[in-house]
Design a protein around this motif. Structure first.
Motif, PDB file in Angstrom:
ATOM      1  N   ARG A  40       0.980  -1.059   0.330  1.00  0.00           N
ATOM      2  CA  ARG A  40      -0.066   0.078   0.110  1.00  0.00           C
ATOM      3  C   ARG A  40       0.950   1.743   0.402  1.00  0.00           C
ATOM      4  O   ARG A  40       0.426   2.055  -0.760  1.00  0.00           O
ATOM      5  CB  ARG A  40      -0.765   0.212   0.925  1.00  0.00           C
ATOM      6  N   HIS A  41       1.508   1.312   0.856  1.00  0.00           N
ATOM      7  CA  HIS A  41       2.685   2.596   0.558  1.00  0.00           C
ATOM      8  C   HIS A  41       3.480   2.530  -0.138  1.00  0.00           C
ATOM      9  O   HIS A  41       3.560   3.679  -0.991  1.00  0.00           O
ATOM     10  CB  HIS A  41       3.581   3.011   1.795  1.00  0.00           C
ATOM     11  N   LYS A  42       3.701   1.279  -0.599  1.00  0.00           N
ATOM     12  CA  LYS A  42       4.981   1.442  -2.311  1.00  0.00           C
ATOM     13  C   LYS A  42       3.920   1.911  -3.151  1.00  0.00           C
ATOM     14  O   LYS A  42       4.750   3.014  -3.682  1.00  0.00           O
ATOM     15  CB  LYS A  42       5.133  -0.076  -2.329  1.00  0.00           C
ATOM     16  N   ALA A  43       2.692   1.292  -3.405  1.00  0.00           N
ATOM     17  CA  ALA A  43       1.911   1.648  -4.323  1.00  0.00           C
ATOM     18  C   ALA A  43       1.353   3.681  -4.483  1.00  0.00           C
ATOM     19  O   ALA A  43       1.708   4.589  -5.373  1.00  0.00           O
ATOM     20  CB  ALA A  43       1.084   1.105  -4.406  1.00  0.00           C
ATOM     21  N   SER A  44       1.337   3.729  -3.096  1.00  0.00           N
ATOM     22  CA  SER A  44       0.762   5.267  -3.353  1.00  0.00           C
ATOM     23  C   SER A  44       2.760   6.432  -3.471  1.00  0.00           C
ATOM     24  O   SER A  44       1.775   7.026  -4.181  1.00  0.00           O
ATOM     25  CB  SER A  44       0.752   5.706  -1.707  1.00  0.00           C
ATOM     26  N   VAL A  45       3.403   5.807  -2.864  1.00  0.00           N
ATOM     27  CA  VAL A  45       4.859   6.571  -3.427  1.00  0.00           C
ATOM     28  C   VAL A  45       5.003   6.943  -4.940  1.00  0.00           C
ATOM     29  O   VAL A  45       5.747   8.167  -4.828  1.00  0.00           O
ATOM     30  CB  VAL A  45       5.999   6.280  -2.237  1.00  0.00           C
ATOM     31  N   THR A  46       4.901   5.966  -5.154  1.00  0.00           N
ATOM     32  CA  THR A  46       5.403   5.221  -6.263  1.00  0.00           C
ATOM     33  C   THR A  46       4.250   6.382  -7.165  1.00  0.00           C
ATOM     34  O   THR A  46       4.460   7.119  -8.371  1.00  0.00           O
ATOM     35  CB  THR A  46       5.170   4.199  -7.003  1.00  0.00           C
ATOM     36  N   LYS A  47       3.517   5.827  -7.675  1.00  0.00           N
ATOM     37  CA  LYS A  47       1.781   7.011  -7.769  1.00  0.00           C
ATOM     38  C   LYS A  47       1.946   8.784  -7.643  1.00  0.00           C
ATOM     39  O   LYS A  47       1.745   8.996  -8.459  1.00  0.00           O
ATOM     40  CB  LYS A  47       0.426   6.700  -7.114  1.00  0.00           C
ATOM     41  N   TRP A  48       3.076   8.950  -6.501  1.00  0.00           N
ATOM     42  CA  TRP A  48       3.228  10.447  -6.771  1.00  0.00           C
ATOM     43  C   TRP A  48       4.260  10.620  -7.329  1.00  0.00           C
ATOM     44  O   TRP A  48       4.449  11.644  -7.696  1.00  0.00           O
ATOM     45  CB  TRP A  48       3.631  10.633  -5.112  1.00  0.00           C
ATOM     46  N   PHE A  49       5.237  10.167  -6.892  1.00  0.00           N
ATOM     47  CA  PHE A  49       6.889  10.271  -7.835  1.00  0.00           C
ATOM     48  C   PHE A  49       6.162  10.160  -9.676  1.00  0.00           C
ATOM     49  O   PHE A  49       6.956  11.327 -10.393  1.00  0.00           O
ATOM     50  CB  PHE A  49       7.523   8.929  -7.633  1.00  0.00           C
ATOM     51  N   THR A  50       5.320   9.237 -10.159  1.00  0.00           N
ATOM     52  CA  THR A  50       4.847   9.411 -11.264  1.00  0.00           C
ATOM     53  C   THR A  50       3.849  10.797 -11.718  1.00  0.00           C
ATOM     54  O   THR A  50       4.104  10.945 -12.486  1.00  0.00           O
ATOM     55  CB  THR A  50       4.355   8.321 -11.597  1.00  0.00           C
TER      56      THR A  50
END
Length: 105
Positions: A55-65
């Motif tokens: 969940r945390h990894k997906a959130s960080v990836t989404k914001w970075f993208t």
């Protein structure tokens, strides 16, 4: 095509006769073809580990993208605007030089 009495329906076509029978045959054909296909009903995994994993990894990836896409689009827009301004200045200077040469001749 030959119209029936009263102008309802077509004689000699697949639609002639009772439309309910035709719809029932189509429904039966569809149901039998669907029965031959494999079911894709899988049991859902629902536990805390599965829900919290990634969940945390997906959130960080989404914001970075999202940020990377914004910066890239902004840089492209700036570059295009810069090129348009420089080409306009170049065109103006060339027209000024061309007009100045004609005036002296």
């Amino acid at each position: 095509y030959t119209p029936r009495a009263g102008g309802r329906g077509l004689r000699g076509s697949v639609y002639a006769g009772d439309s309910r029978k035709f719809k029932a045959k189509r429904t039966q054909a569809w149901a039998s073809s669907m029965a031959q296909m494999e079911s894709l009903d899988y049991e859902l995994v629902d536990n805390k580990v599965f829900r919290n994993r990634g969940r945390h990894k997906a959130s960080v990836t989404k914001w970075f993208t999202t940020i990377a896409a914004g910066v890239g689009i902004g840089a492209t827009a700036f570059f295009i605007e810069f090129c348009i301004a420089k080409l306009g200045d170049l065109r103006l200077s060339l027209l000024t030089v061309a007009a100045g040469d004609k005036g002296n001749a």
